[in-house]
Design a protein around this motif. Structure first.
Motif, PDB file in Angstrom:
ATOM      1  N   LEU A 171       0.814  -1.219   0.000  1.00 39.18           N
ATOM      2  CA  LEU A 171       0.000   0.000   0.000  1.00 39.18           C
ATOM      3  C   LEU A 171       0.846   1.267   0.000  1.00 39.18           C
ATOM      4  N   GLY A 172       2.156   1.118  -0.074  1.00 36.68           N
ATOM      5  CA  GLY A 172       2.985   2.308  -0.113  1.00 36.68           C
ATOM      6  C   GLY A 172       3.255   2.861   1.280  1.00 36.68           C
ATOM      7  N   PRO A 173       3.819   4.055   1.353  1.00 37.02           N
ATOM      8  CA  PRO A 173       4.223   4.654   2.638  1.00 37.02           C
ATOM      9  C   PRO A 173       3.037   5.220   3.416  1.00 37.02           C
ATOM     10  N   ILE A 174       2.417   4.387   4.230  1.00 39.76           N
ATOM     11  CA  ILE A 174       1.358   4.870   5.130  1.00 39.76           C
ATOM     12  C   ILE A 174       1.969   4.980   6.524  1.00 39.76           C
ATOM     13  N   LYS A 175       2.030   6.184   7.030  1.00 39.07           N
ATOM     14  CA  LYS A 175       2.657   6.402   8.327  1.00 39.07           C
ATOM     15  C   LYS A 175       1.697   6.044   9.444  1.00 39.07           C
ATOM     16  N   ALA A 176       2.105   5.105  10.267  1.00 40.76           N
ATOM     17  CA  ALA A 176       1.270   4.679  11.387  1.00 40.76           C
ATOM     18  C   ALA A 176       1.871   5.175  12.695  1.00 40.76           C
ATOM     19  N   ALA A 177       1.006   5.435  13.641  1.00 44.78           N
ATOM     20  CA  ALA A 177       1.480   5.790  14.978  1.00 44.78           C
ATOM     21  C   ALA A 177       2.171   4.579  15.586  1.00 44.78           C
ATOM     22  N   PRO A 178       3.194   4.779  16.388  1.00 42.10           N
ATOM     23  CA  PRO A 178       3.921   3.642  16.976  1.00 42.10           C
ATOM     24  C   PRO A 178       2.997   2.797  17.853  1.00 42.10           C
ATOM     25  N   ARG A 179       3.279   1.498  17.845  1.00 44.40           N
ATOM     26  CA  ARG A 179       2.542   0.553  18.677  1.00 44.40           C
ATOM     27  C   ARG A 179       3.496  -0.114  19.651  1.00 44.40           C
ATOM     28  N   PRO A 180       3.013  -0.539  20.800  1.00 51.32           N
ATOM     29  CA  PRO A 180       3.874  -1.287  21.715  1.00 51.32           C
ATOM     30  C   PRO A 180       4.124  -2.683  21.154  1.00 51.32           C
ATOM     31  N   PRO A 181       5.099  -3.413  21.666  1.00 51.94           N
ATOM     32  CA  PRO A 181       5.340  -4.786  21.205  1.00 51.94           C
ATOM     33  C   PRO A 181       4.080  -5.641  21.336  1.00 51.94           C
ATOM     34  N   GLU A 182       3.927  -6.600  20.415  1.00 47.54           N
ATOM     35  CA  GLU A 182       2.708  -7.412  20.396  1.00 47.54           C
ATOM     36  C   GLU A 182       2.504  -8.181  21.694  1.00 47.54           C
ATOM     37  N   TRP A 183       3.586  -8.594  22.344  1.00 45.81           N
ATOM     38  CA  TRP A 183       3.432  -9.413  23.548  1.00 45.81           C
ATOM     39  C   TRP A 183       2.745  -8.653  24.670  1.00 45.81           C
ATOM     40  N   THR A 184       2.774  -7.321  24.620  1.00 43.77           N
ATOM     41  CA  THR A 184       2.128  -6.563  25.690  1.00 43.77           C
ATOM     42  C   THR A 184       0.608  -6.699  25.649  1.00 43.77           C
ATOM     43  N   SER A 185       0.035  -6.972  24.461  1.00 44.35           N
ATOM     44  CA  SER A 185      -1.428  -7.071  24.350  1.00 44.35           C
ATOM     45  C   SER A 185      -1.987  -8.224  25.167  1.00 44.35           C
ATOM     46  N   ALA A 186      -1.167  -9.254  25.419  1.00 38.45           N
ATOM     47  CA  ALA A 186      -1.633 -10.387  26.219  1.00 38.45           C
ATOM     48  C   ALA A 186      -1.544 -10.118  27.709  1.00 38.45           C
ATOM     49  N   VAL A 187      -0.927  -8.996  28.102  1.00 37.33           N
ATOM     50  CA  VAL A 187      -0.684  -8.720  29.516  1.00 37.33           C
ATOM     51  C   VAL A 187      -1.496  -7.541  30.029  1.00 37.33           C
ATOM     52  N   ALA A 211       5.091  -2.592  36.181  1.00 32.99           N
ATOM     53  CA  ALA A 211       5.523  -1.220  35.894  1.00 32.99           C
ATOM     54  C   ALA A 211       6.291  -1.151  34.572  1.00 32.99           C
ATOM     55  N   VAL A 212       7.094  -2.159  34.300  1.00 36.02           N
ATOM     56  CA  VAL A 212       7.843  -2.183  33.032  1.00 36.02           C
ATOM     57  C   VAL A 212       6.888  -2.246  31.855  1.00 36.02           C
ATOM     58  N   VAL A 213       5.913  -3.165  31.919  1.00 36.99           N
ATOM     59  CA  VAL A 213       4.939  -3.285  30.827  1.00 36.99           C
ATOM     60  C   VAL A 213       4.128  -2.006  30.690  1.00 36.99           C
ATOM     61  N   GLY A 214       3.623  -1.516  31.830  1.00 37.02           N
ATOM     62  CA  GLY A 214       2.840  -0.290  31.792  1.00 37.02           C
ATOM     63  C   GLY A 214       3.641   0.894  31.273  1.00 37.02           C
ATOM     64  N   GLY A 215       4.931   0.960  31.652  1.00 37.68           N
ATOM     65  CA  GLY A 215       5.773   2.044  31.172  1.00 37.68           C
ATOM     66  C   GLY A 215       5.988   1.984  29.664  1.00 37.68           C
ATOM     67  N   ILE A 216       6.174   0.768  29.130  1.00 39.31           N
ATOM     68  CA  ILE A 216       6.338   0.614  27.680  1.00 39.31           C
ATOM     69  C   ILE A 216       5.102   1.115  26.945  1.00 39.31           C
ATOM     70  N   VAL A 217       3.931   0.738  27.440  1.00 34.25           N
ATOM     71  CA  VAL A 217       2.682   1.150  26.792  1.00 34.25           C
ATOM     72  C   VAL A 217       2.486   2.657  26.906  1.00 34.25           C
ATOM     73  N   ALA A 218       2.748   3.205  28.093  1.00 29.63           N
ATOM     74  CA  ALA A 218       2.560   4.648  28.295  1.00 29.63           C
ATOM     75  C   ALA A 218       3.521   5.466  27.431  1.00 29.63           C
ATOM     76  N   LEU A 219       4.770   5.044  27.358  1.00 28.60           N
ATOM     77  CA  LEU A 219       5.742   5.754  26.521  1.00 28.60           C
ATOM     78  C   LEU A 219       5.369   5.672  25.046  1.00 28.60           C
ATOM     79  N   THR A 220       4.839   4.520  24.622  1.00 28.03           N
ATOM     80  CA  THR A 220       4.394   4.381  23.236  1.00 28.03           C
ATOM     81  C   THR A 220       3.267   5.355  22.941  1.00 28.03           C
ATOM     82  N   TRP A 221       2.373   5.502  23.895  1.00 29.04           N
ATOM     83  CA  TRP A 221       1.264   6.451  23.715  1.00 29.04           C
ATOM     84  C   TRP A 221       1.785   7.888  23.630  1.00 29.04           C
ATOM     85  N   LEU A 222       2.745   8.237  24.490  1.00 33.15           N
ATOM     86  CA  LEU A 222       3.303   9.597  24.470  1.00 33.15           C
ATOM     87  C   LEU A 222       4.035   9.878  23.163  1.00 33.15           C
ATOM     88  N   ARG A 223       4.784   8.888  22.666  1.00 37.40           N
ATOM     89  CA  ARG A 223       5.532   9.071  21.416  1.00 37.40           C
ATOM     90  C   ARG A 223       4.604   9.279  20.224  1.00 37.40           C
TER      91      ARG A 223
END
Length: 587
Positions: free
Chosen positions: A134-150, A190-202
């Motif tokens: 689909l070409g260059p579609i800029k997506a907002a950053p996402r956290p690692p997939e493994w975080t969705s299970a936690v 806290a590590v998992v939550g921090g990764i998700v929160a930082l991804t949201w801020l970025r």
């Protein structure tokens, strides 16, 4: 092995055993019985894993009765606190810390879940694609997939560390092990939550946007200009219906595309070289410009077909997912299509007898192009045992017609008879993907058949057909046609499995559970004209197996004639006929 043992228990029994473990944890925690608590805690932790791994229906049942994983986790954490209080007898300060540690894990999980939902809104899934750039579609950053299970309530799984810790604390009379385990759980959360929160801020102010993805899909369609669409709007459990048309569509001279409507079905679809587009929302799909498509193929009759049928610039063709003598093969819905394509003369006559409004002029006989890989009749291979495939159909949606499936009335007798037929015989059991979807009886018999094969040393989760052991095949691989090529004798019901197996010219058995006279049965169900018939008591089974195993097969000529009637002539072959008809529609 444990999965097989678990399958022998009913769905309610599995859920009840897990709940009993939690109840024992609460009671023994309140009474300070450390040993019993340790056993119940271990059983509860392993039981959660076992039900998640081997018994999804039990988990669904617990959710339906209001005893979801959230409440079970809360019960586990409460039992830990109870055992700590009754055995160590801490002060107010220690009790406060004891309560705060698991609570902090829960709180972090809730906020991490909220951040994850906000991240997902920045990248809306308006369309999914495969084999398409689909070409260059800029997506907002996402956290690692493994975080969705936690994230969310799943974060409370970290509090499992408190269970062994509180047992040690109760034995030592000191809460230090609990505080250490609790701090570790909080740190991990806290590590998992921090990764998700930082991804949201970025990702603030970023995102693809729904319109950007759909615009990119439209740009690709305008550039590629597909001529043929394989359209599938069914759920994931029915995706096998579309899978069988992937290879024939790939082999066409015209550019093809697969159009889908379910994200879950998209993820379950078999591998293909075709470009695949999934647009779940009806409004989004109907806003696509599909002017280049000249032929749209439908593998199933579902309500969401209307979103494609409304397109006036193309021919709409129902290709179905197998010809059989079941009533579903002549659904009155079929008259909404421009044309209905069947395998052979049998399909044409079936519609004429049903008189459901499909005009004879709109029926086209194309054969079954997906059967090209099915090996035709020949001597059994010397490097494998004589193989019998039992492939019953499912129970159907509407009633308990015995001609839908032999599994409930005859399945255990068939399997017992085959497993007792002597050495040198291998059994492959491949039930319909929807087996047990409606009938609890069918589900229960299926589980008993699997257990019987396991007891005979069979592989109950086979991903390969190599070797002499019995097989249970319930996954997408090996495919049904792969099983055909390993089969010397088929046992099945009135279904498209029989019609397709006739391509092989090998002997087959059709179940006659209601005991209709042979002449009447063959007249009512033409696909059984060249079959050996099996009554409800399965008394004929040993003779049929012995006869066909010895190569003394009086039905050979009848199968040859039936093949032409069901599947059409050998020349031109089915793929060539399919290709010719597609070319006609695309002119």
């Amino acid at each position: 092995m444990f999965g097989t043992l678990l399958q022998r228990l009913g769905v309610p029994a599995r859920g009840a055993l897990l709940l009993l473990c939690y109840l024992v944890m609460l009671v023994t925690g309140a009474l300070g019985w450390v040993g019993a608590f340790a056993v119940a805690g271990l059983a509860a932790v392993f039981g959660e894993y076992a039900i998640g791994r081997w018994s999804a229906p039990s988990r669904v049942l617990l959710d339906k009765v209001g005893l979801s994983r959230v409440y079970r986790q809360l019960a586990r954490d409460l039992s830990v606190v109870l055992l700590a209080v009754t055995t160590v007898r801490p002060g107010i300060g220690e009790i406060t810390v004891l309560l705060l540690l698991p609570a902090v894990v829960w709180t972090i999980g809730v906020f991490a879940g909220a951040f994850t939902r906000m991240i997902n809104r920045r990248n809306p899934v308006s369309a999914l694609v495969r084999n398409i750039d689909l070409g260059p579609i800029k997506a907002a950053p996402r956290p690692p997939e493994w975080t969705s299970a936690v994230v969310g309530n799943g974060m409370a799984q970290l509090n499992i560390l408190l269970v062994p810790a509180v047992v040690v604390a109760a034995v030592l009379g000191d809460l230090v092990p609990v505080f250490v385990a609790g701090a570790a759980a909080v740190l991990a959360a806290a590590v998992v939550g921090g990764i998700v929160a930082l991804t949201w801020l970025r990702g603030r102010g970023q995102g693809t946007g729904k319109d950007a993805v759909l615009a990119a899909v439209q740009t690709w369609l305008d550039s590629y200009r597909p001529r043929v669409a394989l359209y599938f709007a069914g759920p994931a459990k029915d995706v096998y219906q579309a899978n069988m048309w992937l290879a024939p569509t790939e082999a066409l001279d015209q550019r093809g595309v697969v159009l889908m409507r379910s994200k879950e079905a998209f993820l379950e679809m078999a591998d293909t070289r075709l470009p695949v587009i999934c647009v779940p929302a009806s409004v989004d799909f109907m806003n696509l410009e599909l002017a280049s498509i000249r032929a749209s193929l439908y593998a199933a009759n579902v309500g969401a077909n209307i979103h494609m049928l409304r397109e006036p610039g193309m021919k709409h063709v129902f290709v179905g997912h197998g010809d059989s003598d079941k009533q579903a093969s002549v659904n009155p819905y079929s008259k909404v299509y421009d044309e209905v394509w069947v395998a052979g003369l049998a399909g044409r006559e079936r519609y004429a007898r049903a008189d459901v409004g499909v005009l004879d002029a709109d029926i086209v006989e194309i054969g079954r192009p997906q059967l090209a890989g099915v090996h035709t009749f020949g001597a059994p291979a010397v490097d494998r045992p004589f193989t019998v495939l039992y492939a019953p159909t499912w129970e159907g949606w509407l009633d308990d017609d015995p001609y839908h499936t032999s599994l409930v009335l005859m399945g255990e007798r068939i399997m017992n008879g085959l497993l007792k037929a002597g050495p040198g015989i291998r059994v492959i059991y491949k039930p319909h993907p929807l087996t047990g979807a409606r009938s609890k009886a069918a589900k229960a018999v299926h589980e008993r058949v699997v257990a019987r094969i396991a007891a005979a040393g069979g592989d109950t989760d086979a991903s390969s057909l190599d070797g002499p052991a019995h097989r249970v095949v319930t996954g997408r691989v090996p495919a049904l046609f792969d099983c055909f090529n390993q089969t010397d004798l088929l046992i099945s019901d009135i279904s498209s499995v029989v019609s397709d197996f006739v391509q092989s010219q090998r002997p087959y058995v059709v179940a006659n559970p209601s005991g209709l006279p042979e002449d009447e049965f063959r007249r009512k169900f033409p696909t059984a004209r060249a079959a050996y018939l099996l009554s409800a008591d399965c008394g004929e089974l040993p003779k049929i197996v012995a006869l066909t195993r010895a190569g003394d097969d009086p039905m050979t000529e009848a199968r040859r004639d039936l093949k032409t009637y069901l599947l059409g002539p050998d020349e031109p072959n089915a793929m060539e006929r399919f290709r010719q008809e597609i070319t006609r529609l695309c002119r």
